[in-house]
Enzyme design. Structure first.
Site, short mmCIF file in Angstrom:
data_model
loop_
_atom_site.label_atom_id
_atom_site.label_comp_id
_atom_site.label_asym_id
_atom_site.label_seq_id
_atom_site.Cartn_x
_atom_site.Cartn_y
_atom_site.Cartn_z
CE LYS A 78 55.51 35.40 2.12
NZ LYS A 78 55.78 36.85 2.03
CB SER A 153 57.65 37.41 -1.42
OG SER A 153 57.22 37.89 -0.15
CB SER A 177 55.80 40.76 0.07
OG SER A 177 57.07 40.84 -0.51
#
EC number: 6.3.5.7
Length: 485
Positions: A78, A153, A177
């Site tokens: 990420k 997310s 997330s």
């Protein structure tokens, strides 16, 4: 089976037996990224040159007999993890040109094992979102249905696994997330206990809630990744100094006598029928394996979303104050003086959702409202923690849905922030309690979208939820289904 479709443990075995080289596996994966990335948009930055250089180094290491579980394995991160010499944006314009001078601790630990970094993954800007629609670099699409969101997310982390663009990925989980995108994309995603994995070098959203965790194809890979990044770090004051167990040894197909709690507040009217059907089937699977079910209550669940959006936004407004255009990041070229530079740099650099949360947090912390909002939210957080503590006196694991619905269509909730916030209603309490939780593939909706189930464990009880997840996986085939991209 293509090389890019393998799990960590499958590719590790092939590398160990010299059936394939890391360079070959990495090339196959980079070709896969090239083929599907225009449709998925899971990556912000792809690093082919660095990846092949890492793969060559891994092959030399394997030839020398110095091999660990992640040596030569292509992994993506990420874009919230600092990576030395590789652009790290947090999906925001304000960090569009930021190249970190050091690695996050979790990245350094993966590198020490010899992982091959193939790129940085898309996400909601500053990890603020549930759909990966707020990224400065465009929306990520769900590989199971390109018109749907992948979750957020860490949407890029889950989409890349579902699209077979990485063997494993790393994400962060502040209010769901990792678990929510894992559920929407048919992957395994684990949020460890707060303090189990170092947050050093992870761009902060809400410091008392953020936690680092893996997104993988199966539970075995999840255990391998968690073992690689977990452990005490003196650079992170919230990191807990406890020994790291061998999570792979916890994987057992035996859950006989395991007490599983079903919180009545989570199985409510309004739950999507496909989600309810999936939960019912999962419960029957566990009953067939000899697990025992107990109805429990987590009475303060109704207050979790409001509590989270006070605490998280308050911490975000403080954490994001550092982005002012002075030392790093976007600086407005039209500013007339210092204060104007602060204002214009932040106005130009942050997206709408980030601005909304900064304003909410600043309001909650303002002197006239601090006691009424922020302080009260912290008290409710304590009550939520106590709910979980009481529940774990009765049960070993708690089973819940991950999200109230399968993945929704892109744009469906963008205009209604409250609806978007409520999509994390089942994951947020786990972050507020600071305990561990994971999502595993458990079925599909009538529209062919994945549905996950959530297993929650007591603090530092990752071994127990991994065991329960592994047993479910061994007796179902949901994790073997593939999106047809």
């Amino acid at each position: 089976m293509e090389l890019f479709e393998l799990t960590i443990h499958e590719l590790h075995d092939k590398l160990k037996k010299k059936e394939v080289s890391s360079v070959e596996a990495t090339r196959a994966l980079l070709a896969r990224i090239d083929a599907v990335e225009p449709r998925v948009n899971a990556f912000i930055t792809v690093t082919p040159e660095e990846a092949l250089k890492n793969a060559e180094a891994a092959d030399r290491r394997i030839a020398a007999g110095d091999m660990q579980l992640l040596t030569g394995i292509p992994i993506a991160l990420k874009d919230i993890f600092l990576t030395k010499g590789v652009r790290t944006t947090c999906a925001s314009r304000i960090l569009d040109n930021f190249i970190p001078p050091y690695d996050a601790t979790s990245v350094a630990r993966l590198k020490a094992q010899g992982m091959v970094l193939v790129g940085k993954l898309n996400q909601d800007e500053f990890a603020m979102g549930s759909s990966t629609e707020s990224s400065y670099y465009g929306k990520t699409h769900n590989p199971w249905n390109l018109e749907c969101i992948p979750g957020g997310s860490s949407g890029g982390s889950a989409a890349a696994i579902a699209a077979r663009q990485a063997i494993a990925t790393l994400g962060t989980d502040t209010g769901g997330s990792i678990r929510q995108p894992a559920s929407h994309c048919g992957c395994v995603g684990l949020k460890p206990t707060y303090g189990r994995v170092s947050r050093y070098g992870v761009i902060a959203y809400a410091s008392s809630l953020d936690q680092v965790g893996p997104v993988t194809r199966d539970v075995t890979d999840c255990a391998i990744m968690l073992g690689a990044v977990a452990g005490f770090d003196p650079k992170d004051s919230t990191s807990v100094d406890l020994p790291v167990p061998d999570y792979s040894k916890a994987l057992s197909n035996d859950v006989k006598g395991l007490k599983i709690g079903l919180p009545k507040e989570y199985f409510i009217a309004g739950l999507d029928p496909d989600v309810q059907k999936t939960m019912d089937a999962a419960i029957e699977t566990y009953k067939g394996l000899g697990a025992q079910f107990v109805e429990i209550s987590l009475p303060h669940t109704d207050y979790a979303v409001a509590t989270y959006y006070l605490i998280a936004t308050a911490e975000a407004s403080s954490n994001l104050a550092r982005y002012d255009g002075v030392r790093f990041g976007h600086r407005s070229s039209e500013a007339q003086g210092l204060i104007d530079m602060y204002r214009k740099s932040r106005s130009e650099g942050f997206g709408e959702e980030v601005k909304r949360r900064i304003m909410l947090g600043t309001y909650a912390l303002s002197s006239g409202y601090y006691d009424a909002y922020y302080l009260k939210a912290q008290k409710v957080r304590t009550l939520i923690m106590q709910d979980f503590s009481r529940a774990f006196e009765e049960v070993d694991v708690i089973l819940t849905p991950v999200a109230p619905t399968p993945a929704f269509r892109i744009g469906e909730k963008s205009a209604d922030p409250l609806q978007m916030y409520l999509s994390d209603i089942f994951t947020i309490p786990v972050n507020l309690a600071g305990t561990c939780g994971m999502s595993i593939p458990a079925g599909f909706s009538k529209d062919g979208l994945p549905v996950g189930l959530q297993l929650v464990g007591r603090p530092f009880g990752e071994e127990c939820i991994l065991r329960a997840a592994y047993a479910f996986e061994q007796n179902t085939d949901w994790h073997e289904r593939k999106a047809s991209l």
